[in-house]
Design a protein around this motif. Sequence first.
Motif, PDB file in Angstrom:
ATOM      1  N   ASP A 259      -1.624  10.841   6.140  1.00 41.23           N
ATOM      2  CA  ASP A 259      -1.969   9.748   7.068  1.00 41.23           C
ATOM      3  C   ASP A 259      -3.341   9.139   6.781  1.00 41.23           C
ATOM      4  O   ASP A 259      -3.538   7.924   6.910  1.00 41.23           O
ATOM      5  CB  ASP A 259      -1.941  10.245   8.513  1.00 41.23           C
TER       6      ASP A 259
ATOM      7  N   LYS B  35       0.406   3.992  -2.958  1.00 42.90           N
ATOM      8  CA  LYS B  35      -0.012   5.363  -2.697  1.00 42.90           C
ATOM      9  C   LYS B  35       0.983   6.364  -3.274  1.00 42.90           C
ATOM     10  O   LYS B  35       0.626   7.503  -3.589  1.00 42.90           O
ATOM     11  CB  LYS B  35      -0.184   5.602  -1.195  1.00 42.90           C
TER      12      LYS B  35
ATOM     13  N   GLU C 140      -4.738   8.450   4.140  1.00 38.58           N
ATOM     14  CA  GLU C 140      -4.784   7.579   2.971  1.00 38.58           C
ATOM     15  C   GLU C 140      -4.307   6.150   3.265  1.00 38.58           C
ATOM     16  O   GLU C 140      -4.469   5.261   2.425  1.00 38.58           O
ATOM     17  CB  GLU C 140      -3.938   8.166   1.845  1.00 38.58           C
ATOM     18  N   TYR C 141      -3.714   5.948   4.435  1.00 36.68           N
ATOM     19  CA  TYR C 141      -3.121   4.652   4.750  1.00 36.68           C
ATOM     20  C   TYR C 141      -3.931   3.915   5.818  1.00 36.68           C
ATOM     21  O   TYR C 141      -4.512   4.524   6.709  1.00 36.68           O
ATOM     22  CB  TYR C 141      -1.688   4.834   5.258  1.00 36.68           C
ATOM     23  N   ASP C 142      -3.937   2.587   5.707  1.00 32.67           N
ATOM     24  CA  ASP C 142      -4.601   1.773   6.728  1.00 32.67           C
ATOM     25  C   ASP C 142      -3.930   1.961   8.078  1.00 32.67           C
ATOM     26  O   ASP C 142      -4.593   1.912   9.123  1.00 32.67           O
ATOM     27  CB  ASP C 142      -4.561   0.289   6.344  1.00 32.67           C
TER      28      ASP C 142
ATOM     29  N   TRP D  21       4.988   8.440   3.311  1.00 32.16           N
ATOM     30  CA  TRP D  21       4.277   7.764   4.411  1.00 32.16           C
ATOM     31  C   TRP D  21       4.623   8.371   5.768  1.00 32.16           C
ATOM     32  O   TRP D  21       3.739   8.603   6.600  1.00 32.16           O
ATOM     33  CB  TRP D  21       4.609   6.280   4.378  1.00 32.16           C
TER      34      TRP D  21
ATOM     35  N   SER E 277      -0.857   4.550   9.722  1.00 36.00           N
ATOM     36  CA  SER E 277       0.118   5.624   9.547  1.00 36.00           C
ATOM     37  C   SER E 277       1.465   5.206  10.139  1.00 36.00           C
ATOM     38  O   SER E 277       1.558   4.232  10.891  1.00 36.00           O
ATOM     39  CB  SER E 277      -0.369   6.895  10.238  1.00 36.00           C
TER      40      SER E 277
ATOM     41  N   GLN F 241       0.831  -1.201   0.000  1.00 34.98           N
ATOM     42  CA  GLN F 241       0.000   0.000   0.000  1.00 34.98           C
ATOM     43  C   GLN F 241       0.870   1.257   0.000  1.00 34.98           C
ATOM     44  O   GLN F 241       0.549   2.244  -0.682  1.00 34.98           O
ATOM     45  CB  GLN F 241      -0.912   0.011   1.221  1.00 34.98           C
ATOM     46  N   VAL F 242       1.974   1.219   0.733  1.00 38.44           N
ATOM     47  CA  VAL F 242       2.877   2.374   0.773  1.00 38.44           C
ATOM     48  C   VAL F 242       3.435   2.656  -0.622  1.00 38.44           C
ATOM     49  O   VAL F 242       3.527   3.809  -1.048  1.00 38.44           O
ATOM     50  CB  VAL F 242       4.008   2.145   1.802  1.00 38.44           C
TER      51      VAL F 242
END
Length: 232
Positions: A131, A89, A133-135, A125, A137, A85-86
């Motif tokens: 923050d 994004k 946008e991420y599952d 990230w 942070s 995911q990182v």
Amino acid sequence: MTTIYLIRHGQASFGAANYDQLSNKGEQQATLLGRYLAKVLKEPPYVYAGTMQRHQQTAQLALAESFPELALKSDQAWNEFHHQQVFAKFDDRFNKPDELKLAILQEKNPRAYLASIFDQAIERWIGNEFDHEYDESWTAFSTRVNGAFDALCADLAEQQPRYSVVFSSGGVISTIVGHLLGLDAKSIFQLNWSIANTSITTIRLKGNDRQLLSLNEHHFIKAENADLLTWI
């Protein structure tokens, strides 16, 4: 006094549909690790592992060669951050692992290209601006990991084993070491990039005192078969 062995998992299946499964090299690394642990640990350790498949496979293969009778304690608090995911994004081309692998292999220097992507994706990230946008942070990940380490140390202080072994990931290990050394987030992830698969980082626990003894030991692999040494 307890010596804690923080171990990164064996090589996973980079670019495959299921990254979390050990590659053939990863399985060989874990077996070599287990044989090494059998030589250096003088009594059975207190063993923890993350719940990811690569953590569990590495632990099972290593323990089969060293302490097959041991029960393995599993805790998702030792799991790695969501690296896919990182990456995604930062650049949505990398939503599919095979696209990431193809893009890297087309470069003249694949490792340098991956390092560049990694650095930029991590910088986004850890910057806190995105923050939402991420599952998880960076702040949440760091808090989780350091909390897992605190809980481990409290458990070990009560049980007082001579050794403890934890099977986890590079980001987790780097975060713990960075916290001990007072490193900032950027320095922690520069450290992360250098941690080899199935390498060993040791920390001495004496009372409440935690002292880094060694970082990224992987000589046991290099001495046996240098072709098995990997970082990705």
